[in-house]
Scaffold this motif. Structure first.
Motif, PDB file in Angstrom:
ATOM      1  N   LEU A 188     -99.900 -49.826  24.119  1.00  0.00           N
ATOM      2  CA  LEU A 188     -99.307 -50.814  25.016  1.00  0.00           C
ATOM      3  C   LEU A 188     -97.788 -50.761  24.973  1.00  0.00           C
ATOM      4  N   LYS A 189     -97.215 -50.728  23.776  1.00  0.00           N
ATOM      5  CA  LYS A 189     -95.755 -50.720  23.657  1.00  0.00           C
ATOM      6  C   LYS A 189     -95.158 -49.441  24.230  1.00  0.00           C
ATOM      7  N   LEU A 190     -95.847 -48.321  24.048  1.00  0.00           N
ATOM      8  CA  LEU A 190     -95.366 -47.075  24.645  1.00  0.00           C
ATOM      9  C   LEU A 190     -95.389 -47.159  26.165  1.00  0.00           C
ATOM     10  N   ALA A 191     -96.464 -47.738  26.719  1.00  0.00           N
ATOM     11  CA  ALA A 191     -96.581 -47.856  28.174  1.00  0.00           C
ATOM     12  C   ALA A 191     -95.492 -48.769  28.734  1.00  0.00           C
ATOM     13  N   ILE A 192     -95.230 -49.887  28.063  1.00  0.00           N
ATOM     14  CA  ILE A 192     -94.185 -50.816  28.515  1.00  0.00           C
ATOM     15  C   ILE A 192     -92.819 -50.137  28.446  1.00  0.00           C
ATOM     16  N   ALA A 193     -92.556 -49.467  27.318  1.00  0.00           N
ATOM     17  CA  ALA A 193     -91.259 -48.810  27.126  1.00  0.00           C
ATOM     18  C   ALA A 193     -91.037 -47.723  28.167  1.00  0.00           C
ATOM     19  N   ARG A 194     -92.043 -46.893  28.424  1.00  0.00           N
ATOM     20  CA  ARG A 194     -91.883 -45.820  29.412  1.00  0.00           C
ATOM     21  C   ARG A 194     -91.663 -46.392  30.809  1.00  0.00           C
ATOM     22  N   ALA A 195     -92.433 -47.409  31.181  1.00  0.00           N
ATOM     23  CA  ALA A 195     -92.279 -48.003  32.509  1.00  0.00           C
ATOM     24  C   ALA A 195     -90.876 -48.564  32.684  1.00  0.00           C
ATOM     25  N   TYR A 196     -90.379 -49.244  31.654  1.00  0.00           N
ATOM     26  CA  TYR A 196     -89.078 -49.901  31.770  1.00  0.00           C
ATOM     27  C   TYR A 196     -87.918 -48.920  31.681  1.00  0.00           C
ATOM     28  N   PHE A 197     -87.903 -48.096  30.628  1.00  0.00           N
ATOM     29  CA  PHE A 197     -86.746 -47.237  30.411  1.00  0.00           C
ATOM     30  C   PHE A 197     -86.674 -46.090  31.408  1.00  0.00           C
ATOM     31  N   ASN A 198     -87.816 -45.559  31.846  1.00  0.00           N
ATOM     32  CA  ASN A 198     -87.777 -44.522  32.883  1.00  0.00           C
ATOM     33  C   ASN A 198     -87.199 -45.073  34.180  1.00  0.00           C
ATOM     34  N   SER A 199     -87.659 -46.274  34.567  1.00  0.00           N
ATOM     35  CA  SER A 199     -87.156 -46.901  35.783  1.00  0.00           C
ATOM     36  C   SER A 199     -85.680 -47.250  35.640  1.00  0.00           C
ATOM     37  N   ARG A 200     -85.311 -47.784  34.483  1.00  0.00           N
ATOM     38  CA  ARG A 200     -83.920 -48.173  34.244  1.00  0.00           C
ATOM     39  C   ARG A 200     -83.004 -46.949  34.258  1.00  0.00           C
ATOM     40  N   HIS A 201     -83.462 -45.856  33.631  1.00  0.00           N
ATOM     41  CA  HIS A 201     -82.642 -44.649  33.558  1.00  0.00           C
ATOM     42  C   HIS A 201     -82.401 -44.075  34.953  1.00  0.00           C
ATOM     43  N   ARG A 202     -83.458 -43.995  35.763  1.00  0.00           N
ATOM     44  CA  ARG A 202     -83.307 -43.478  37.126  1.00  0.00           C
ATOM     45  C   ARG A 202     -82.358 -44.361  37.931  1.00  0.00           C
ATOM     46  N   HIS A 203     -82.531 -45.684  37.791  1.00  0.00           N
ATOM     47  CA  HIS A 203     -81.695 -46.610  38.549  1.00  0.00           C
ATOM     48  C   HIS A 203     -80.231 -46.499  38.130  1.00  0.00           C
ATOM     49  N   GLU A 204     -79.971 -46.438  36.841  1.00  0.00           N
ATOM     50  CA  GLU A 204     -78.595 -46.367  36.357  1.00  0.00           C
ATOM     51  C   GLU A 204     -77.917 -45.073  36.790  1.00  0.00           C
ATOM     52  N   ASN A 205     -78.671 -43.980  36.832  1.00  0.00           N
ATOM     53  CA  ASN A 205     -78.102 -42.714  37.295  1.00  0.00           C
ATOM     54  C   ASN A 205     -77.695 -42.801  38.768  1.00  0.00           C
ATOM     55  N   VAL A 206     -78.564 -43.406  39.584  1.00  0.00           N
ATOM     56  CA  VAL A 206     -78.266 -43.522  41.010  1.00  0.00           C
ATOM     57  C   VAL A 206     -77.063 -44.442  41.226  1.00  0.00           C
ATOM     58  N   VAL A 207     -77.020 -45.563  40.476  1.00  0.00           N
ATOM     59  CA  VAL A 207     -75.896 -46.492  40.601  1.00  0.00           C
ATOM     60  C   VAL A 207     -74.594 -45.819  40.184  1.00  0.00           C
ATOM     61  N   ALA A 208     -74.655 -45.026  39.112  1.00  0.00           N
ATOM     62  CA  ALA A 208     -73.458 -44.321  38.648  1.00  0.00           C
ATOM     63  C   ALA A 208     -72.959 -43.341  39.708  1.00  0.00           C
ATOM     64  N   GLN A 209     -73.880 -42.674  40.391  1.00  0.00           N
ATOM     65  CA  GLN A 209     -73.492 -41.752  41.460  1.00  0.00           C
ATOM     66  C   GLN A 209     -72.853 -42.500  42.622  1.00  0.00           C
ATOM     67  N   ALA A 210     -73.417 -43.686  42.939  1.00  0.00           N
ATOM     68  CA  ALA A 210     -72.852 -44.486  44.019  1.00  0.00           C
ATOM     69  C   ALA A 210     -71.463 -44.987  43.646  1.00  0.00           C
ATOM     70  N   ALA A 211     -71.291 -45.403  42.388  1.00  0.00           N
ATOM     71  CA  ALA A 211     -69.994 -45.900  41.932  1.00  0.00           C
ATOM     72  C   ALA A 211     -68.953 -44.788  41.934  1.00  0.00           C
ATOM     73  N   ALA A 212     -69.381 -43.561  41.660  1.00  0.00           N
ATOM     74  CA  ALA A 212     -68.441 -42.430  41.636  1.00  0.00           C
ATOM     75  C   ALA A 212     -67.902 -42.094  43.017  1.00  0.00           C
ATOM     76  N   CYS A 213     -68.585 -42.583  44.050  1.00  0.00           N
ATOM     77  CA  CYS A 213     -68.141 -42.298  45.418  1.00  0.00           C
ATOM     78  C   CYS A 213     -67.047 -43.248  45.893  1.00  0.00           C
ATOM     79  N   VAL A 214     -66.730 -44.265  45.100  1.00  0.00           N
ATOM     80  CA  VAL A 214     -65.670 -45.206  45.488  1.00  0.00           C
ATOM     81  C   VAL A 214     -64.339 -44.469  45.491  1.00  0.00           C
ATOM     82  N   PRO A 215     -63.594 -44.518  46.600  1.00  0.00           N
ATOM     83  CA  PRO A 215     -62.306 -43.798  46.671  1.00  0.00           C
ATOM     84  C   PRO A 215     -61.353 -44.229  45.556  1.00  0.00           C
TER      85      PRO A 215
END
Length: 357
Positions: free
Chosen positions: A95-122
């Motif tokens: 259970l803890k592995l499933a919760i951790a993977r669901a949360y951290f995988n989603s969080r990691h993907r989201h943070e990467n996309v947000v970082a890419q969007a932030a890098a586009c700010v002039p």
């Protein structure tokens, strides 16, 4: 396949599942044990009757839950989360592995996309609006690009405004970005009347919806604004992971109850009382609920006073409504009210059918 006849303990599980309408086989039990979804039986001494294999209490209900949600190709993590939010006692490690993977995988993907969007700010813009605003805009544009259920419904809701009814999507999306930015800032910009008018229209508190996607809108708004209302304190992924590892089974069950109650209450409100419970039998909903559990597990550490997750979300939605009403009264005649003419009138107005165009 099992190498021998199923044990008496396995046979009892199989008979119990079949009595509940689930065709479970010995080989299926073995696969679930191998994947960590079923506990191993323990040997118990029975005096002159010798020893016997015994499963922990609740295993028979767990087998039924696994069978209920089992599907060809379904991942172990999804099956663990589906069974857990169905009320079953899933083995703690799985259970803890499933919760951790669901949360951290989603969080990691989201943070990467947000970082890419932030890098586009002039270069140089960050100093004009501030890092906090630029981060919120990166979050907003990421949500817009993902085009989830909440974003799609908010776009529809914004078109209720007279000046956006026939506007191109680009113009609607720029206004939508403004709403999303405000919800992603550390504090809601309540003194910005234009923003509050758009927020009120996007959330559509004032009219009945005939689409369940309103639930996604209110859930997004509740989660975002509840963070704005709380005390802000950053935690690292390592701290959150350690907190999860230290959770007892009882703590996890308490968190599950809070998440289920919160999701059910929002769903009940979003469906205008027609459906009292949300359907968590879909993998994406179970993963989403696991992420909510992780967020609340951390957030409740700094939550002022004793408040449940459901209360927190309910209070945040109620506060958003009050903020919109207060902004409307303060704005007076300059407030732009959505047009509530119903589906037929909306279609006619936005497609030009009323005018024969």
């Amino acid at each position: 396949m099992p190498r021998s006849e199923p044990s008496k303990a396995d046979q009892e599980l199989i008979h119990h599942a079949r009595a509940q309408g689930y065709a479970v086989s010995a080989s299926q039990l073995e696969r679930w044990r191998r994947r960590g979804l079923l506990p191993q039986p323990t040997r118990v001494y029975r005096g002159r009757h010798g020893t016997a294999s015994v499963y922990p209490d609740g295993t028979s209900d767990l087998v039924c839950a696994l069978a209920r949600h089992s599907a060809p190709g379904r991942r172990s993590d999804d099956l663990a989360l589906l069974a857990f939010f169905d009320g079953a006692d899933v083995p703690e490690a799985a259970l803890k592995l499933a919760i951790a993977r669901a949360y951290f995988n989603s969080r990691h993907r989201h943070e990467n996309v947000v970082a890419q969007a932030a890098a586009c700010v002039p270069e140089g813009w960050e100093s004009v609006l501030g890092k906090e605003y630029e981060t919120a805009e990166a979050e907003a544009r990421t949500e817009l690009a993902k085009g989830g259920r909440a974003v799609r419904q908010m776009r529809i809701n914004l078109r209720r405004l007279p000046d956006l009814a026939g506007a191109p999507q680009r113009e609607v999306d720029e206004r939508l970005v403004g709403v999303l930015v405000g919800l992603n800032r550390l504090r809601l910009p309540e003194d910005d009347h234009e923003f509050m008018a758009d927020l009120s229209a996007a959330l559509a508190f004032d009219c009945a919806q005939d689409d369940d996607d309103v639930f996604a809108v209110w859930e997004y708004a509740a989660i975002s604004h509840s963070s704005q209302m709380a005390r802000y304190e950053e935690t690292s992924p390592e701290e959150r992971f350690d907190l999860l590892l230290g959770m007892s089974r009882e703590d996890l069950c308490d968190l599950r109850k809070e998440v289920r109650t919160a999701v059910d209450q929002m769903w009940h409100r979003a469906t205008w009382g027609l459906e009292p419970e949300a359907d968590l039998s879909r993998p994406w909903m179970a993963r989403h609920s696991a992420c909510m559990l992780m967020e609340w597990m951390s957030a409740r550490q700094v939550q002022l006073g004793k408040v449940s997750l459901a209360d927190r979300y309910f209070l945040s939605l109620g506060h958003l409504e009050l903020c919109c009403l207060a902004a409307e009264r303060s704005a007076g005649e300059i407030w732009q009210h959505p047009v509530g003419e119903g589906r037929a009138g909306f279609i006619a107005r936005t497609t030009g059918l009323r005018h024969g165009t």
